[in-house]
Design a protein around this motif. Structure first.
Motif, PDB file in Angstrom:
ATOM      1  N   GLY A  50      81.600  38.551   4.455  1.00 36.94           N
ATOM      2  CA  GLY A  50      81.419  38.643   3.014  1.00 36.94           C
ATOM      3  C   GLY A  50      80.440  37.654   2.427  1.00 36.94           C
ATOM      4  N   LYS A  51      79.924  36.745   3.243  1.00 36.88           N
ATOM      5  CA  LYS A  51      78.994  35.743   2.737  1.00 36.88           C
ATOM      6  C   LYS A  51      77.575  36.143   3.120  1.00 36.88           C
ATOM      7  N   PRO A  52      76.688  36.345   2.132  1.00 36.09           N
ATOM      8  CA  PRO A  52      75.308  36.721   2.460  1.00 36.09           C
ATOM      9  C   PRO A  52      74.628  35.642   3.298  1.00 36.09           C
ATOM     10  N   TYR A  53      73.809  36.087   4.235  1.00 36.38           N
ATOM     11  CA  TYR A  53      73.080  35.124   5.047  1.00 36.38           C
ATOM     12  C   TYR A  53      71.764  35.724   5.513  1.00 36.38           C
ATOM     13  N   ALA A  54      70.844  34.835   5.829  1.00 38.57           N
ATOM     14  CA  ALA A  54      69.603  35.179   6.510  1.00 38.57           C
ATOM     15  C   ALA A  54      69.466  34.195   7.659  1.00 38.57           C
ATOM     16  N   GLU A  55      68.496  34.434   8.520  1.00 40.51           N
ATOM     17  CA  GLU A  55      68.360  33.555   9.676  1.00 40.51           C
ATOM     18  C   GLU A  55      66.947  33.627  10.233  1.00 40.51           C
ATOM     19  N   VAL A  56      66.670  32.728  11.145  1.00 43.06           N
ATOM     20  CA  VAL A  56      65.389  32.741  11.850  1.00 43.06           C
ATOM     21  C   VAL A  56      65.675  33.061  13.299  1.00 43.06           C
ATOM     22  N   ILE A  57      64.844  33.948  13.882  1.00 47.05           N
ATOM     23  CA  ILE A  57      65.031  34.315  15.279  1.00 47.05           C
ATOM     24  C   ILE A  57      63.780  33.951  16.072  1.00 47.05           C
ATOM     25  N   GLY A  58      63.993  33.652  17.333  1.00 47.02           N
ATOM     26  CA  GLY A  58      62.875  33.317  18.207  1.00 47.02           C
ATOM     27  C   GLY A  58      63.377  32.892  19.566  1.00 47.02           C
ATOM     28  N   ASP A  59      62.447  32.565  20.443  1.00 43.68           N
ATOM     29  CA  ASP A  59      62.777  32.099  21.787  1.00 43.68           C
ATOM     30  C   ASP A  59      61.651  31.175  22.264  1.00 43.68           C
ATOM     31  N   PRO A  60      61.825  29.845  22.161  1.00 42.43           N
ATOM     32  CA  PRO A  60      63.020  29.096  21.755  1.00 42.43           C
ATOM     33  C   PRO A  60      63.162  29.063  20.229  1.00 42.43           C
ATOM     34  N   ILE A  61      64.256  28.455  19.761  1.00 43.57           N
ATOM     35  CA  ILE A  61      64.492  28.435  18.315  1.00 43.57           C
ATOM     36  C   ILE A  61      65.046  27.095  17.821  1.00 43.57           C
ATOM     37  N   ALA A  62      65.513  26.229  18.735  1.00 44.93           N
ATOM     38  CA  ALA A  62      66.171  24.988  18.328  1.00 44.93           C
ATOM     39  C   ALA A  62      65.272  24.099  17.479  1.00 44.93           C
ATOM     40  N   GLN A  63      63.934  24.219  17.673  1.00 50.86           N
ATOM     41  CA  GLN A  63      63.013  23.333  16.967  1.00 50.86           C
ATOM     42  C   GLN A  63      62.704  23.800  15.547  1.00 50.86           C
ATOM     43  N   SER A  64      63.173  24.983  15.158  1.00 54.02           N
ATOM     44  CA  SER A  64      62.785  25.551  13.868  1.00 54.02           C
ATOM     45  C   SER A  64      63.277  24.714  12.691  1.00 54.02           C
TER      46      SER A  64
ATOM     47  N   VAL B 275      60.879  35.539  11.580  1.00 55.01           N
ATOM     48  CA  VAL B 275      60.582  35.877  12.968  1.00 55.01           C
ATOM     49  C   VAL B 275      59.540  34.901  13.508  1.00 55.01           C
ATOM     50  N   THR B 276      59.889  34.218  14.581  1.00 52.07           N
ATOM     51  CA  THR B 276      58.943  33.321  15.225  1.00 52.07           C
ATOM     52  C   THR B 276      58.588  33.884  16.601  1.00 52.07           C
ATOM     53  N   MET B 277      57.747  33.149  17.299  1.00 53.74           N
ATOM     54  CA  MET B 277      57.317  33.586  18.624  1.00 53.74           C
ATOM     55  C   MET B 277      58.521  33.695  19.562  1.00 53.74           C
ATOM     56  N   PRO B 278      58.537  34.703  20.429  1.00 54.40           N
ATOM     57  CA  PRO B 278      57.442  35.627  20.749  1.00 54.40           C
ATOM     58  C   PRO B 278      57.616  37.021  20.138  1.00 54.40           C
ATOM     59  N   HIS B 279      58.304  37.113  18.991  1.00 56.48           N
ATOM     60  CA  HIS B 279      58.737  38.414  18.478  1.00 56.48           C
ATOM     61  C   HIS B 279      57.876  38.996  17.355  1.00 56.48           C
ATOM     62  N   LYS B 280      56.850  38.294  16.896  1.00 54.94           N
ATOM     63  CA  LYS B 280      56.149  38.722  15.680  1.00 54.94           C
ATOM     64  C   LYS B 280      55.466  40.084  15.805  1.00 54.94           C
ATOM     65  N   GLN B 281      55.093  40.449  16.996  1.00 49.42           N
ATOM     66  CA  GLN B 281      54.499  41.775  17.200  1.00 49.42           C
ATOM     67  C   GLN B 281      55.487  42.734  17.859  1.00 49.42           C
ATOM     68  N   ALA B 282      56.332  42.221  18.734  1.00 53.21           N
ATOM     69  CA  ALA B 282      57.291  43.067  19.439  1.00 53.21           C
ATOM     70  C   ALA B 282      58.300  43.706  18.497  1.00 53.21           C
ATOM     71  N   ILE B 283      58.556  43.076  17.355  1.00 54.89           N
ATOM     72  CA  ILE B 283      59.573  43.593  16.442  1.00 54.89           C
ATOM     73  C   ILE B 283      59.083  44.798  15.638  1.00 54.89           C
ATOM     74  N   ILE B 284      57.784  44.992  15.554  1.00 50.69           N
ATOM     75  CA  ILE B 284      57.217  46.019  14.667  1.00 50.69           C
ATOM     76  C   ILE B 284      57.744  47.423  14.968  1.00 50.69           C
ATOM     77  N   PRO B 285      57.773  47.882  16.226  1.00 52.99           N
ATOM     78  CA  PRO B 285      58.253  49.250  16.476  1.00 52.99           C
ATOM     79  C   PRO B 285      59.728  49.455  16.151  1.00 52.99           C
ATOM     80  N   LEU B 286      60.480  48.382  15.965  1.00 54.50           N
ATOM     81  CA  LEU B 286      61.909  48.477  15.702  1.00 54.50           C
ATOM     82  C   LEU B 286      62.233  48.581  14.223  1.00 54.50           C
ATOM     83  N   LEU B 287      61.211  48.485  13.370  1.00 56.83           N
ATOM     84  CA  LEU B 287      61.411  48.487  11.919  1.00 56.83           C
ATOM     85  C   LEU B 287      61.133  49.859  11.326  1.00 56.83           C
ATOM     86  N   ASP B 288      61.638  50.079  10.116  1.00 58.66           N
ATOM     87  CA  ASP B 288      61.444  51.363   9.438  1.00 58.66           C
ATOM     88  C   ASP B 288      60.163  51.400   8.626  1.00 58.66           C
TER      89      ASP B 288
END
Length: 300
Positions: free
Chosen positions: A12-26, A73-86
């Protein structure tokens, strides 16, 4: 709870997040949660480690989560994520990279690129002036350079793009701004001093941009001799660790105006924040308090 998330799931709590690999440094969670607290919003922002082979399952899962507002979206997903979106925002489509995904109430996902706007934000006072000529020397041909090239080309800036592979640099310019009169060179061109006599730069705008990881902690140094910078050039380094890079130190010593990597990082985050939470973040005194938070020793 998301098995790869740094926080427990609170229904019930709205959230957003950052994804990547690695991600701990974000630094994104520190930035967004600072703004959430400042506005008193009942929401949170997390980081989530997503391996490349987990990306499709991650997208399928968050589509069904009504509390999920979106992700950066951080590396390495900035281009790979495109086909998964509407849908793709036109700027993201032009750049060919997505750094922000927003979920609509019906579960459809739209990809945006806020890197371009974040990069331009500190340059807006300069670009608000009419110039006889505008030129940028951009160092690097990686993912960050895509948004920077597109942003500057849209501001009628002639670009000299420097990379280890000039053919790749040329292809990038032709892809992102095929009608532009831009130039591609070997990055080594800028390593040695030049005695080139620059013409009168009155009424002109020049910017030097390090869009590469060179000069970052743990990376090789950036070899750029400041004699290649026309008088009055703005020197912009997107590296955030260290914040005061050797390139910026050289520019300071030469009396040139500078822009550091936190400027772009905070600028792109502000645009994403408004898309996630429907409110613009509170930004005061050049983001001085946020900058102190991000540069404190406890921050990764």
């Amino acid at each position: 709870m998301n098995a790869n998330s740094d926080r427990p799931y609170v229904p019930g709590k709205p959230y957003a997040e950052v994804i990547g690999d690695p991600i701990a440094q974000s630094k994104s969670p520190a930035i967004h949660n600072f703004w959430i607290a400042g506005l008193g919003i009942d929401a949170e922002y997390r980081r989530c480690h997503v391996h490349p082979d987990e990306l499709p399952d991650y997208i399928a899962r968050v589509r069904q989560d009504a509390d999920w507002r979106g992700c950066n979206v951080t590396m390495p997903h900035k281009q790979a994520i495109i086909p998964l979106l509407d849908r793709l925002d036109p700027l993201a489509r032009r750049i060919g990279a997505v750094n922000t995904v927003v979920r609509a109430d019906d579960g459809t996902l739209t990809g945006y690129n806020t890197d371009a706007g974040g990069f331009l934000e500190p340059l807006r006072p300069h670009l608000a002036t009419t110039h006889l000529f505008r030129m940028a020397r951009i160092l690097g041909t990686g993912g960050a350079a895509r948004a920077i090239i597109a942003a500057l080309a849209a501001e009628n800036v002639v670009i000299v793009l420097a990379g280890r592979d000039p053919a790749k640099a040329r292809a990038l310019l032709d892809e992102l701004d095929p009608g532009g009169e831009h130039h591609a060179v070997d990055i080594a061109h800028f390593a040695q001093p030049t005695d080139f006599a620059f013409d009168d730069r009155h009424g002109c705008f020049d910017v030097i941009v390090n869009a590469s990881p060179l000069g970052m902690a743990g990376q090789p140094p950036l070899a750029f001799d400041l004699t290649h910078a026309p008088p009055g050039s703005v020197v912009y380094d997107i590296v955030t660790h260290p914040l005061d890079t050797p390139l910026l130190q050289q520019a300071h010593a030469a009396g040139l105006p500078t822009v550091d990597g936190l400027s772009m990082l905070i600028g792109q985050a502000a645009e994403a924040f408004e898309r996630f939470f429907g409110q613009a973040p509170l930004r005061q005194d050049g983001d001085s308090e946020l900058r102190r938070l991000l540069t404190a020793p406890s921050q990764p």
